[in-house]
Structure formats: C-alpha cells, structure tokens
Write a protein that holds these residues in place. Sequence first.
Motif, PDB file in Angstrom:
ATOM      1  N   ALA A   1       0.823  -1.207   0.000  1.00  0.00           N
ATOM      2  CA  ALA A   1       0.000   0.000   0.000  1.00  0.00           C
ATOM      3  C   ALA A   1       0.861   1.262   0.000  1.00  0.00           C
ATOM      4  CB  ALA A   1      -0.915  -0.002   1.223  1.00  0.00           C
ATOM      5  N   PRO A   2       0.378   2.352  -0.629  1.00  0.00           N
ATOM      6  CA  PRO A   2       1.090   3.637  -0.524  1.00  0.00           C
ATOM      7  C   PRO A   2       1.184   4.074   0.938  1.00  0.00           C
ATOM      8  CG  PRO A   2      -0.573   3.701  -2.263  1.00  0.00           C
ATOM      9  CD  PRO A   2      -0.789   2.427  -1.519  1.00  0.00           C
ATOM     10  N   LEU A   3       2.151   4.937   1.246  1.00  0.00           N
ATOM     11  CA  LEU A   3       2.421   5.336   2.628  1.00  0.00           C
ATOM     12  C   LEU A   3       2.084   6.812   2.851  1.00  0.00           C
ATOM     13  CD1 LEU A   3       5.925   3.634   2.963  1.00  0.00           C
ATOM     14  CD2 LEU A   3       3.742   2.713   3.729  1.00  0.00           C
ATOM     15  N   SER A   4       1.794   7.165   4.109  1.00  0.00           N
ATOM     16  CA  SER A   4       1.656   8.564   4.564  1.00  0.00           C
ATOM     17  C   SER A   4       0.669   9.367   3.719  1.00  0.00           C
ATOM     18  CB  SER A   4       3.022   9.257   4.569  1.00  0.00           C
ATOM     19  OG  SER A   4       3.959   8.514   5.296  1.00  0.00           O
ATOM     20  N   LEU A   5      -0.517   8.823   3.504  1.00  0.00           N
ATOM     21  CA  LEU A   5      -1.537   9.552   2.752  1.00  0.00           C
ATOM     22  C   LEU A   5      -2.054  10.710   3.601  1.00  0.00           C
ATOM     23  CD1 LEU A   5      -3.456   9.859   0.332  1.00  0.00           C
ATOM     24  CD2 LEU A   5      -4.982   8.199   1.422  1.00  0.00           C
ATOM     25  N   THR A   6      -1.948  11.949   3.099  1.00  0.00           N
ATOM     26  CA  THR A   6      -2.390  13.124   3.846  1.00  0.00           C
ATOM     27  C   THR A   6      -3.073  14.104   2.908  1.00  0.00           C
ATOM     28  OG1 THR A   6      -0.224  14.158   3.536  1.00  0.00           O
ATOM     29  CG2 THR A   6      -0.591  13.037   5.624  1.00  0.00           C
ATOM     30  N   VAL A   7      -3.863  14.995   3.511  1.00  0.00           N
ATOM     31  CA  VAL A   7      -4.511  16.071   2.760  1.00  0.00           C
ATOM     32  C   VAL A   7      -3.585  17.272   2.770  1.00  0.00           C
ATOM     33  CG1 VAL A   7      -6.493  17.630   2.673  1.00  0.00           C
ATOM     34  CG2 VAL A   7      -6.809  15.257   3.361  1.00  0.00           C
ATOM     35  N   GLU A   8      -3.253  17.766   1.578  1.00  0.00           N
ATOM     36  CA  GLU A   8      -2.365  18.928   1.481  1.00  0.00           C
ATOM     37  C   GLU A   8      -3.155  20.230   1.445  1.00  0.00           C
ATOM     38  OE1 GLU A   8      -0.147  20.183  -2.237  1.00  0.00           O
ATOM     39  OE2 GLU A   8       1.496  19.263  -1.105  1.00  0.00           O
TER      40      GLU A   8
ATOM     41  N   PRO B   1       4.977   3.051  -2.204  1.00  0.00           N
ATOM     42  CA  PRO B   1       4.947   1.859  -1.333  1.00  0.00           C
ATOM     43  C   PRO B   1       6.345   1.296  -1.113  1.00  0.00           C
ATOM     44  CG  PRO B   1       4.119   1.329  -3.532  1.00  0.00           C
ATOM     45  CD  PRO B   1       4.294   2.813  -3.494  1.00  0.00           C
ATOM     46  N   GLU B   2       6.500   0.561   0.000  1.00  0.00           N
ATOM     47  CA  GLU B   2       7.802  -0.042   0.313  1.00  0.00           C
ATOM     48  C   GLU B   2       8.174  -1.116  -0.706  1.00  0.00           C
ATOM     49  OE1 GLU B   2       7.656  -1.512   4.250  1.00  0.00           O
ATOM     50  OE2 GLU B   2       7.926   0.447   5.192  1.00  0.00           O
ATOM     51  N   GLN B   3       7.193  -1.894  -1.163  1.00  0.00           N
ATOM     52  CA  GLN B   3       7.462  -2.994  -2.097  1.00  0.00           C
ATOM     53  C   GLN B   3       6.596  -2.834  -3.353  1.00  0.00           C
ATOM     54  OE1 GLN B   3       6.584  -6.478   0.183  1.00  0.00           O
ATOM     55  NE2 GLN B   3       8.389  -6.285   1.484  1.00  0.00           N
ATOM     56  N   THR B   4       7.245  -2.908  -4.510  1.00  0.00           N
ATOM     57  CA  THR B   4       6.494  -2.798  -5.767  1.00  0.00           C
ATOM     58  C   THR B   4       6.319  -4.151  -6.445  1.00  0.00           C
ATOM     59  OG1 THR B   4       8.547  -2.362  -6.971  1.00  0.00           O
ATOM     60  CG2 THR B   4       7.318  -0.449  -6.159  1.00  0.00           C
ATOM     61  N   GLY B   5       6.909  -5.220  -5.887  1.00  0.00           N
ATOM     62  CA  GLY B   5       6.814  -6.548  -6.497  1.00  0.00           C
ATOM     63  C   GLY B   5       7.760  -6.675  -7.679  1.00  0.00           C
ATOM     64  N   ARG B   6       7.613  -7.781  -8.427  1.00  0.00           N
ATOM     65  CA  ARG B   6       8.515  -8.011  -9.564  1.00  0.00           C
ATOM     66  C   ARG B   6       8.217  -7.054 -10.703  1.00  0.00           C
ATOM     67  NH1 ARG B   6       8.643 -14.635 -10.032  1.00  0.00           N
ATOM     68  NH2 ARG B   6       9.462 -15.049  -7.947  1.00  0.00           N
ATOM     69  N   SER B   7       6.950  -6.718 -10.895  1.00  0.00           N
ATOM     70  CA  SER B   7       6.577  -5.835 -11.996  1.00  0.00           C
ATOM     71  C   SER B   7       6.826  -4.386 -11.606  1.00  0.00           C
ATOM     72  CB  SER B   7       5.096  -6.013 -12.335  1.00  0.00           C
ATOM     73  OG  SER B   7       4.785  -7.380 -12.511  1.00  0.00           O
ATOM     74  N   ALA B   8       7.152  -3.577 -12.596  1.00  0.00           N
ATOM     75  CA  ALA B   8       7.333  -2.151 -12.347  1.00  0.00           C
ATOM     76  C   ALA B   8       5.977  -1.533 -12.027  1.00  0.00           C
ATOM     77  CB  ALA B   8       7.953  -1.484 -13.574  1.00  0.00           C
TER      78      ALA B   8
ATOM     79  N   ALA C   1      -1.913   1.456  -5.255  1.00  0.00           N
ATOM     80  CA  ALA C   1      -0.788   1.332  -6.178  1.00  0.00           C
ATOM     81  C   ALA C   1      -1.097   0.177  -7.141  1.00  0.00           C
ATOM     82  CB  ALA C   1       0.502   1.060  -5.426  1.00  0.00           C
ATOM     83  N   VAL C   2      -0.833   0.387  -8.434  1.00  0.00           N
ATOM     84  CA  VAL C   2      -1.206  -0.591  -9.453  1.00  0.00           C
ATOM     85  C   VAL C   2       0.024  -0.986 -10.264  1.00  0.00           C
ATOM     86  CG1 VAL C   2      -2.669  -1.037 -11.467  1.00  0.00           C
ATOM     87  CG2 VAL C   2      -3.521   0.387  -9.613  1.00  0.00           C
ATOM     88  N   SER C   3       0.165  -2.309 -10.517  1.00  0.00           N
ATOM     89  CA  SER C   3       1.204  -2.817 -11.406  1.00  0.00           C
ATOM     90  C   SER C   3       0.590  -3.947 -12.230  1.00  0.00           C
ATOM     91  CB  SER C   3       2.408  -3.318 -10.615  1.00  0.00           C
ATOM     92  OG  SER C   3       2.109  -4.531  -9.971  1.00  0.00           O
ATOM     93  N   ALA C   4       1.419  -4.558 -13.094  1.00  0.00           N
ATOM     94  CA  ALA C   4       0.937  -5.667 -13.913  1.00  0.00           C
ATOM     95  C   ALA C   4       0.484  -6.839 -13.038  1.00  0.00           C
ATOM     96  CB  ALA C   4       2.033  -6.116 -14.880  1.00  0.00           C
ATOM     97  N   SER C   5       0.987  -6.915 -11.790  1.00  0.00           N
ATOM     98  CA  SER C   5       0.627  -8.010 -10.894  1.00  0.00           C
ATOM     99  C   SER C   5      -0.691  -7.775 -10.174  1.00  0.00           C
ATOM    100  CB  SER C   5       1.723  -8.208  -9.844  1.00  0.00           C
ATOM    101  OG  SER C   5       2.972  -8.345 -10.461  1.00  0.00           O
ATOM    102  N   GLY C   6      -1.234  -6.559 -10.283  1.00  0.00           N
ATOM    103  CA  GLY C   6      -2.500  -6.279  -9.632  1.00  0.00           C
ATOM    104  C   GLY C   6      -2.439  -4.994  -8.822  1.00  0.00           C
ATOM    105  N   ALA C   7      -3.506  -4.747  -8.053  1.00  0.00           N
ATOM    106  CA  ALA C   7      -3.609  -3.528  -7.239  1.00  0.00           C
ATOM    107  C   ALA C   7      -3.273  -3.842  -5.792  1.00  0.00           C
ATOM    108  CB  ALA C   7      -5.017  -2.951  -7.342  1.00  0.00           C
ATOM    109  N   SER C   8      -2.708  -2.840  -5.101  1.00  0.00           N
ATOM    110  CA  SER C   8      -2.323  -3.009  -3.697  1.00  0.00           C
ATOM    111  C   SER C   8      -3.542  -2.872  -2.790  1.00  0.00           C
ATOM    112  CB  SER C   8      -1.305  -1.936  -3.312  1.00  0.00           C
ATOM    113  OG  SER C   8      -1.940  -0.669  -3.253  1.00  0.00           O
ATOM    114  N   VAL C   9      -3.325  -3.174  -1.516  1.00  0.00           N
ATOM    115  CA  VAL C   9      -4.309  -2.834  -0.488  1.00  0.00           C
ATOM    116  C   VAL C   9      -4.383  -1.305  -0.446  1.00  0.00           C
ATOM    117  CG1 VAL C   9      -4.802  -2.916   1.972  1.00  0.00           C
ATOM    118  CG2 VAL C   9      -3.810  -4.903   0.834  1.00  0.00           C
ATOM    119  N   PRO C  10      -5.563  -0.701  -0.391  1.00  0.00           N
ATOM    120  CA  PRO C  10      -5.620   0.768  -0.471  1.00  0.00           C
ATOM    121  C   PRO C  10      -5.114   1.437   0.814  1.00  0.00           C
ATOM    122  CG  PRO C  10      -7.817  -0.146  -0.151  1.00  0.00           C
ATOM    123  CD  PRO C  10      -6.903  -1.311  -0.361  1.00  0.00           C
TER     124      PRO C  10
END
Length: 484
Positions: free
Chosen positions: A82-89, A103-110, A156-165
């Motif tokens: 999942a993306p980190l530190s989501l805040t309202v600017e 996100p900390e990990q993007t998996g094998r796919s870019a 976060a979205v890659s060829a492997s799928g979407a992350s936990v929101p």
Amino acid sequence: PAPEKEPAPTPKEEPAPAPAAEEAPAPEHPPATEQPPAPADEPAPVPTAEATPAPEEGPPAEPQAPAPEPKPEKPKAEPPSAPLSLTVEEVSENSVTLTWKAPEQTGRSALDGYVVEICKDGSTDWTAVNEEPFLSTRYTIQDLGSGDKIHVRVKAVSASGASVPATLEQPVLVREILQLPRIRMPRHLRQTYVRRVGDALNIMIPFQGKPQPEVIWTKGGQPLDTSRINIRNTQKDTIFYIREAQRSDSGKYELAVRINGAEDKATLDIRVIEPPGPPQNLKLVDVWGFNVALEWTPPVDNGNSEIKGYVVQKSDKKSGKWFTALERCTRTSCTISDLIIGNTYSFRVFAENACGLSEKAAVTSGVANIKKTKTAYQPEKIPQRDMMEPPKFTQPLTDRTTTRGYSTHLFCSVRGFPQPKIIWMKNQMEIREDPKYIAMIEQGVCSLEIRKPSPFDGGIYTCKAVNPLGEASVDCKLDVKGKI
C-alpha cells in the motif's frame, strides 16, 4: 433451401471435417444416428479423443497449444504494497489535494501508477476519479460539491494487480481551508519534559489553522483522564494543566490539530520524578590499617530517574557527626582511607538521581574499630587473618596524565593473606632496582613514584600482587606531555 437442422445428418459420411467446420453440429451428429432424444447427455463417450475438446474450445488441433502456457504462470507475482503517509495537502470549495509516499514494495513488476478512489460519507460505493494510473504522488480531486463529506483512498497498481488501499482515517469536508493546521511545539517541549512529584504542570502549545481547527489530546490512543488533567483550548493554543503531578502522569501524550481531513500531530513526553529509595544490602566488607571497604546494591526504586551516583558518609563515635567521605561515587563499592587510628566509625550511603539524594540512607550494621597501638592491634588481626585469602585489589589503578619533569604517583589498594608480594611492571617488563622509581606499600596501599618523567616513561603500568593462594593485577595508562 435446406433447414438448419439438416446439416446434422449430412456429415455422416465425413465425420472428421464436420467438427472442425462447425462447433454446434459436432456433438449433435454422432448421437443423431444412435440416440436422437439425448444428444446433449452423452457427447463425450461417442466422439473420438480429438473430437472431445471440440465442443468446449472450438478447433480440435489448437487445444494442445494453450496446454503448456499455464506452466510459467504458476509462480504468481505479488501485487505492490500500500502507498504510505496519505495526507490532505489542501482543501478548497470544490477540490481536495492529496499527497502520499511510494509503497515499500512494488513486487517483480514495475509500478504502473496510482488510482485515487472516493466514496461519499454514508455510502459504500467507491469510484475511481482517474481513468488511467499515474506515477505522481500528488493528486487534486476536482469538481467536488461544496459541503460534501468524502472518504478517500489510493491504490498502487502494477501488472501483478492492485495493492491494499491507503485510506484517510477521517472523511474530508469539502470546504476551503484558508490555513492548514500546524502545531508550533516550543523547543523545550520537543525533549522529555521533566518535573518533580507534586509540581504543577502548566503547558501551553500554540497552533495555527483556519477555519478553527479541532484539537484532540490522547495518551496511548485513549482519551485523557479529565479528573486529573485539564485541557483548555483557544483559537491559537491549547493549555495542558495538572495541579499536582504524580509518577503515573509520566508518559507520551499525543496532540492532533485537525481541519476536515488535514491534520498535524505532535508528541509531548512527560516524566515525573522523585528522590530515589535508599541503597540496599550495605556491608562493611573489610577493615585493615586505616582503610575500610564497603559494598552495596542499587535502590529498589530509582525514583523514575537514572541513578547518577552515591554519596558515602562516615561518622566517628566520639563526635557523632556525619562527614562526606565520597561524592558522586558511580560504583556500588568503595574504599575509605585516611581514617584516624583509635576511632570507631559508622558509615552510611545515599543514592542520588536528577531529583537529588534519597530521603533515607543505608547504614552499616557493624562498626569499624581503627586500633590505636600495634600491641593491641596485632592479636586482634591474627584471628581475623586465620582465613587464608588470595590477593584482591580493593582500589584499582587509574589512568593519569602528567607533565614532563614533574614527579607523579600511582596508587592502588590490595588485601590478601599471607601478605602478598608486590611487583610493578611497565609495558609487561618488571621494574627492578631503578632510581627513577620508588615503590612502597603501607597498610595495603601500594604506591609507585615516578621521578621527573620524560615522554619515554609513558606507557602501561601494572601492579601485580602474589601470595601462595594466587595472584591479581591491575593496570593503568600513563601519558607524559611535553612542557607547553
């Protein structure tokens, strides 16, 4: 013009090309000759092995080609985290600007990018606000209705799928924020704020934000105990007040200043201390000559503050007054020297922390008699030394720095029975009869005088004590500096 049902019997003479040309008649054709009423029940046993996949997948020659394709797909690539530190600017009348971190990990796919989704408060329908994923970690949601309350999340979205929101904790009220919330923590409160038990705590923390922010105090994620802590908020600051501080008031307090979904957080670390308890298990370990060895253990209660050291005091029976023999002793043992022959002494030890000395002291249960004459002293000493004892240093050597040409002394204390032989060494070489060095031992105190040293006389000095039961040694470093 033949009807559509006729092609089923016609291909009787050509059973092989029929399934390749038409998918539907293939299952109907074989049972038409044997059992017309049940064409759909038994299509599998009648056709040949090649015809079996035909009704399911189409052409009979192609099913063998996709068969090996699933093999490389077995190790499924994991989607990104999942993306980190989501805040309202920023929030305006009809838009909300968000920021986040990758996100900390993007998996094998870019990483293909991010998708922002919104859901109106009270609804469960999430809708994406961007059609295609984008790689920026900042996004402005446009065309929102003023006064709407929306929940926001980012995937976060890659060829492997979407992350936990990553989801904002609070819904965002679409209303213009003229000034984002910000806590202006005073510098002296950014470190641990230390106060004594019984002190009043009156802490003011300024903040800013328009419209008027919501101020929330918690401790360990729980609301504050209002029976002990008073909070008063104004438009520009919040006041934290405790009339009489207790040890239980120590801890980390979390302050949040929030406008809609935008917020700023700070932590107030408070430590309430008091004097420590007395040291434990104070013992009069040994008395020899005009020296006394004491040992003790740290106090059970350190007063919620680190023990800085110990104060050792002595009292002779004649005067009854207490005098400080050692200040800020950092160890739990010491040797008191220079006692007066003929006096009887008691000893006590106080513990000290940032709040001061312990209210009570540990007092020795026995007394130390410093004998007046050798005749009275010797008979008393013999039975005490019936127990053979290997050498033990009660006071070690300490590192020293001296100036060239100025004589210096090294001191240490040792006990043991029979009386140990003392050997002094420099850099592991025994110091023999050398006029530069004068070695002495008196009442267990060993000294080595180094006369008018030069830089060559610097090094590691060792004092070794040996008797039939064993040996012990201590060493120190001597630096000889040139004259300035």
